[in-house]
Design an enzyme around this catalytic site. Structure first.
Site, PDB file in Angstrom:
ATOM      1  N   SER A 113       8.682 -36.749  -9.211  1.00  9.31           N
ATOM      2  CA  SER A 113       9.913 -37.006  -8.915  1.00  9.31           C
ATOM      3  C   SER A 113      10.506 -38.227  -8.597  1.00  9.31           C
ATOM      4  CB  SER A 113      10.549 -35.902  -7.604  1.00  9.31           C
ATOM      5  OG  SER A 113      10.646 -34.570  -8.231  1.00  9.31           O
ATOM      6  N   TYR A 211      17.870 -29.407  -2.940  1.00  5.57           N
ATOM      7  CA  TYR A 211      17.160 -30.251  -3.915  1.00  5.57           C
ATOM      8  C   TYR A 211      16.864 -29.431  -5.126  1.00  5.57           C
ATOM      9  CZ  TYR A 211      13.454 -33.579  -5.815  1.00  5.57           C
ATOM     10  OH  TYR A 211      12.937 -34.479  -6.589  1.00  5.57           O
ATOM     11  N   SER A 212      17.225 -29.675  -6.352  1.00  3.84           N
ATOM     12  CA  SER A 212      17.099 -28.937  -7.550  1.00  3.84           C
ATOM     13  C   SER A 212      16.961 -29.641  -8.811  1.00  3.84           C
ATOM     14  CB  SER A 212      18.188 -27.970  -7.927  1.00  3.84           C
ATOM     15  OG  SER A 212      18.141 -27.393  -9.085  1.00  3.84           O
TER      16      SER A 212
END
Length: 409
Positions: A113, A211-212
């Site tokens: 990420s 968070y996604s």
């Protein structure tokens, strides 16, 4: 860096018959005495500074060893840059559990990420070019695409996507937990989006942070729609090449290997199973949310360039650094637009992101005064052969390493 000047033959022989010459010799002698004390002072300061640097190095080295010895990560590697611009590379453990090979210093790793920072920078560059508006709904750019149970792209802004306040469910959660299944399968971004949109919205847009990965899937689609070019190409041309990131890349379709020297990554299919090598995989399922590969020193260079205003105009960098509480990630975390701030024990903040992908966990970032650190361990904490409390402790130790490397304690 301290520079000690050496003086040789600085004083010529003088005759002592003239009072003036006596006075000049006396003044010269006095001046040399002062210079000598300054030189000794510089040498002492340099020695003290070097001792402090060595002490910090020892502490960082101990924390690195702990990640392998106490937490059972197969390997750890890091790049740490001090205020003087000097970078030290650290490694611990083994690159390959089977062959016990040495961990390559500054090796390439999957950064997961941390990719989101790159994606967000491209979107913000488009904002600076007047091609995207942060407060426009995603519907403006991807009409009739974002629809589902409680999900409506007409009410979700670009800013909410970048800041994880959209309420969109995470497509990764819908994939299931066994990443070995289908690890060599290519996945289209639109198929991943369908997984998310089949779920119900988590909350009303803008009402909270959660968070996604789906947010950055849409950010990638936005980039491609506005520019007419692949997101990988935009990241390469706009960030990687201008910043001189020589060992950073967005894997192309079908690219399942890591190109340069690297430690192998390990994972477990489910709790209780033995740890297995998952280095080779098709990372297309992570795409604009987590597909990239880099080295620790390149990540330091990227975040330093970003904070130094080399990638974004001041207005967009200010927006990127406008944060909301995100302590669910780790204590003290606040989330901006693809950028996370974390308070340091020695004061100030470190700005970065961090990334988890099966086989690798990365943490770190840069500070206002030029310090930077990136550290990667070669398994996710939840893949370690310890109980849940031990896994949480191991995760904390990775965060602690960042603080220790930047604060020296």
């Amino acid at each position: 860096m301290f520079v000690v000047f050496r003086y040789r033959h600085a004083v010529r022989s003088v005759h002592t018959s003239s009072p003036f010459r006596h006075r000049r010799a006396a003044k010269t002698t006095a001046a040399l005495a002062v210079l000598g004390s300054l030189i000794v002072g510089c040498e002492s300061s340099a020695s003290a500074s070097e001792d402090q640097a060595n002490q910090r190095h020892d502490v960082v080295r101990q924390r690195m060893d702990r990640l392998v010895r106490d937490d059972a990560f197969p390997a750890a590697l890091a790049a740490v840059r001090g205020r003087d611009g000097r970078t030290r590379d650290y490694t611990a453990g083994v690159a390959d559990r089977e062959n016990k090979t040495k961990v390559p210093a500054d090796g390439q790793v999957r950064i997961g990420s941390t990719t989101k920072s790159f994606t967000a920078v491209v979107v913000l560059q488009l904002v600076g070019e007047g091609r995207v508006s942060l407060d426009a709904p995603i519907e403006t750019y991807l009409p009739q695409l974002v629809r589902g149970d409680g999900i409506d792209g007409r009410h979700i802004t670009v800013r909410q996507l970048l800041q994880h306040t959209s309420g969109l469910p995470d497509y990764v959660a819908a994939m299931g937990g066994d990443f070995f299944k289908g690890r060599h399968t290519y996945t289209e971004p639109r198929d991943l989006l369908d997984l998310a949109l089949a779920k119900k919205a988590k909350f009303a847009p803008g009402s909270k942070f959660e968070y996604s990965n789906t947010n950055y899937l849409l950010a990638g689609l936005l980039i491609q729609k506005v520019t007419g070019r692949p997101v990988a190409e935009e990241i390469t041309q706009r960030i990687i090449k201008p910043s001189g990131l020589r060992h950073t890349y967005f894997p192309s379709i079908g690219d399942q290997d890591i190109r340069r020297p690297h430690p192998r990554g390990y994972h477990v299919p489910k709790p209780g199973d033995p740890m297995r090598d998952i280095t080779e995989m098709d990372p297309s399922w992570a795409w604009a949310a987590g597909q990239m590969i880099a080295t620790p020193s390149d990540l330091n260079r990227f975040y330093s360039a970003l904070l130094g205003g080399k990638l974004l105009k001041p207005a967009q960098l200010k927006q990127m650094r406008t944060t909301v509480p995100a302590s669910d990630l780790w204590p003290g975390a606040r989330y901006g637009l693809g950028l996370i701030s974390t308070p340091l024990s020695c004061g100030g903040l470190v700005w970065g992101h961090g990334g988890d992908i099966p086989g690798y966990e990365t943490r770190g970032g840069a500070t206002e005064d030029g310090r930077a650190v990136s550290v990667t361990v070669t398994a996710l904490p939840n893949a370690l052969p310890t109980d849940q409390a031990g896994q949480q402790t191991a995760a904390d130790h990775v965060i602690d390493f960042v603080d220790t490397a930047l604060c020296g304690k």
